[in-house]
Scaffold this active site. Structure first.
Site, short mmCIF file in Angstrom:
data_model
loop_
_atom_site.label_atom_id
_atom_site.label_comp_id
_atom_site.label_asym_id
_atom_site.label_seq_id
_atom_site.Cartn_x
_atom_site.Cartn_y
_atom_site.Cartn_z
CB ALA A 1 22.65 -4.12 7.77
CG ASN B 1 6.82 3.98 9.18
OD1 ASN B 1 6.51 4.31 8.60
ND2 ASN B 1 8.53 3.40 9.82
CB CYS B 2 4.85 7.99 6.83
SG CYS B 2 6.63 8.09 6.18
NE ARG C 1 6.74 -9.57 -4.02
CZ ARG C 1 7.23 -9.22 -3.24
NH1 ARG C 1 5.53 -9.29 -2.94
NH2 ARG C 1 8.19 -7.74 -4.09
CB SER D 1 4.62 -5.16 8.16
OG SER D 1 4.23 -4.31 6.52
CE1 TYR E 1 -2.28 25.44 -19.94
CE2 TYR E 1 -2.13 25.05 -21.63
CZ TYR E 1 -2.53 25.92 -20.78
OH TYR E 1 -2.78 26.66 -21.34
CB ILE F 1 25.36 -10.47 8.28
CG1 ILE F 1 26.06 -11.36 9.83
CG2 ILE F 1 24.41 -9.56 9.74
CD1 ILE F 1 26.70 -11.36 11.59
N GLY G 1 18.18 -0.31 5.71
CA GLY G 1 17.06 0.19 5.87
C GLY G 1 17.84 1.59 7.08
#
Length: 546
Positions: A275, A41-42, A21, A38, A420, A273, A277
């Site tokens: 990383a 996983n939860c 993007r 993709s 409320y 490099i 996650g």
């Protein structure tokens, strides 16, 4: 510029889509060793019981959709087996054909995530749950075999969610947890409520129990513990995860728990490099210490922010709080920040409060109690919180997470104007009540003592325990050596109190005892009250007995 991403799912896929993007012209390639690049996983445990009944709902993007919409080249079932950083190359193995080949990169992003800790070979009716493939295998086995009973090893998030879904399938399940309570993000006395919920749904809960060995015979699994042997049809191993960082060994610097060491911009010890996650550690918002918090939300944020950094040179300053929530049967369990056990282990000074308000106006039908615990420092900044209840847990824990993130003083929570109406809250929301309570402590209007101090208080002749509940409540259950003066009779019975002693007041939820403290302190008495009242004291006593 050619970007190569190792691993999809949360961090890798988030990075790649955000990068596209921002830059329409760069080359982006993802190598993913599973068949799904993709996925949610939860949501995996909920497919097992068909709460999520269509497996396609678990898949967020496919390699075809990523190519069509984002022009990202995705290779599934392809495992990167070696990084040749001096040559800016990687070696890849196609897990279907076993063919090995190489690719080059200008910038390499490692997002290999975490992998399940194994106690036994994963085969036949022994499973772990980490990928879509794992879920499909478990469901297929249950659908094609007469599974009557199961053992789940591990009382963390995955273990509990699997357990609930096995229960929905009427599979009798034993949960084996090596520690004194489930979920290491909450404290022992709070976990008692979780344990009650499990037992009420016929879960065979085995705490402080260590698995000695696992054997199989005639398709039956035998799980031997310290003092028992469980014969079951199905075994799920969910004892936790560790960073999938083997690619980095001898290639990059490592940090705690063998995570890949990165700087604030997620750059590794190699300039080209990066990383993100669950394979990395992250700085804690609470104490700036390096911590390991493998959560999907963090991985998504890191992937997106890394793309911003690489394209726009924006500095990244992501710090972890560790906010999480779990539904187990009819109970929601949430936490943010550090637990009391973690604060003690880190030697961080703190105070704490407990409160048990209703999730919405108590006069509106179907109100339920929230059990809340909040820790704060000497600047009255929130360090951590835990909330357990049936409804309204999520919005309160999220507000406390915001307070931690932006260093909002605990007493300033009283000023929050929150939505409320009787079906949703009370005119004084539980979060406002947290603010009032911390303000009272800050201004010296009340002193507290805690359930764990009761025995020392009883031994000290300079203290006097006074229970201000009704006589009926007192007769039902009370702390030994306490005397009973109901709150509405306290003013006319002050002569019964020794003004030379600290008066330690007790009630059910710490509301009447607080009122009693205000009455007595203005009459010159030195007094304190039991934080959380008998509700928390009973939880503490039960946790201590485990």
């Amino acid at each position: 510029m050619k970007y190569v991403v190792i691993g999809g799912v949360a961090g890798g896929a988030s990075f790649a889509c955000r990068l596209r993007r921002l830059d329409e012209f760069c080359s982006i390639t993802i190598y993913e060793k599973t068949n799904f690049v993709s996925y949610a996983n939860c949501g995996l445990p909920y497919y097992i019981s068909s709460v999520i009944d269509n497996k396609q709902n678990l898949v967020l993007q496919t390699k075809e959709s990523l190519k069509k919409r984002f022009n990202i080249d995705v290779y599934t079932n392809c495992e990167v087996v070696e990084i040749l950083k001096d040559e800016h190359k990687i070696k890849i193995k196609n897990l279907n054909t076993k063919e090995e080949f190489f690719d080059t990169y200008d910038k390499l992003i490692i997002s290999t995530g975490a992998e399940a800790i194994k106690l036994a070979p994963i085969e036949d009716n022994i499973f772990e749950l980490k990928t879509v493939e794992d879920t499909l295998k478990i469901k297929h086995y249950i659908d094609t075999h007469q599974v009557k009973n199961a053992v789940v090893i591990g009382g963390g998030f995955i273990g509990l969610e699997i357990l609930e879904n096995l229960n929905l399938l009427n599979i009798q399940t034993t949960l084996i947890e090596g520690k004194s309570h489930c979920l290491n993000n909450i404290d022992a006395e709070m976990a008692v409520l979780l344990h009650d919920e499990l037992i009420s749904h016929n879960v065979n809960l085995k705490l402080n129990t260590i698995v000695k060995n696992i054997t199989k015979k005639d398709n039956k699994i035998y799980v031997k513990t310290d003092d028992d042997i469980f014969e079951v049809d199905l075994l799920i191993i969910a004892v936790g995860v560790k960073p999938a960082s083997k690619l980095a060994y001898n290639k990059l610097d490592l940090s705690i728990k063998n995570t890949i060491k990165v700087d604030n911009n997620f750059k590794t010890s190699d300039d080209d490099i990066y990383a993100v996650g669950d394979v990395t550690a992250i700085v804690s918002q609470i104490d700036d210490d390096i911590t390991y918090i493998p959560l999907a939300g963090n991985a998504n944020k890191e992937g997106r922010e890394l793309a911003n950094h690489l394209i726009n040179q924006e500095e990244i300053n992501i710090k972890a709080i560790g906010t999480s929530i779990l539904k187990i049967f009819d109970l929601n369990i949430a936490s943010t920040g550090l637990s009391e056990e973690a604060l003690q282990a880190k030697h961080i000074p703190y105070q704490k409060i407990y409160l048990t308000p209703s999730n919405h106006a108590s006069y509106y039908p179907n109100s339920h109690p929230l059990t809340m615990k909040v820790m704060f420092n000497n600047k009255y900044e929130i360090l951590g919180a835990q909330i357990i209840g049936k409804e309204g847990v999520d919005k309160r824990i999220d507000l406390l997470a915001v307070a931690i993130k932006f260093h909002i003083k605990g007493y300033d929570l009283k000023q929050l104007e929150l939505a409320y109406a009787p079906p949703f809250s009370s005119a004084k929301d539980p979060i406002n009540m947290v603010g009032y309570m911390i303000e009272n402590i800050k201004n010296g209007l009340v002193k507290q003592f805690y359930a764990e101090q009761i025995e020392d208080i009883k031994k000290d002749n300079n203290n006097s325990l006074v229970d201000v509940r009704t006589r009926y409540e007192y007769d039902m259950y009370h702390i030994e050596d306490s005397i009973n003066i109901p709150i509405d009779e306290l003013r006319e019975n002050t002569a019964k109190l020794d003004s030379n002693k600290q008066i330690c007041l007790i009630c059910l939820s710490a509301i009447r005892s607080y009122i009693g403290c205000r009455i007595l302190s203005q009459k010159g008495y030195n007094c304190a009250h039991l934080a959380g009242g008998m509700r928390i004291y009973s939880l503490y006593e039960r946790a201590k007995a485990k």
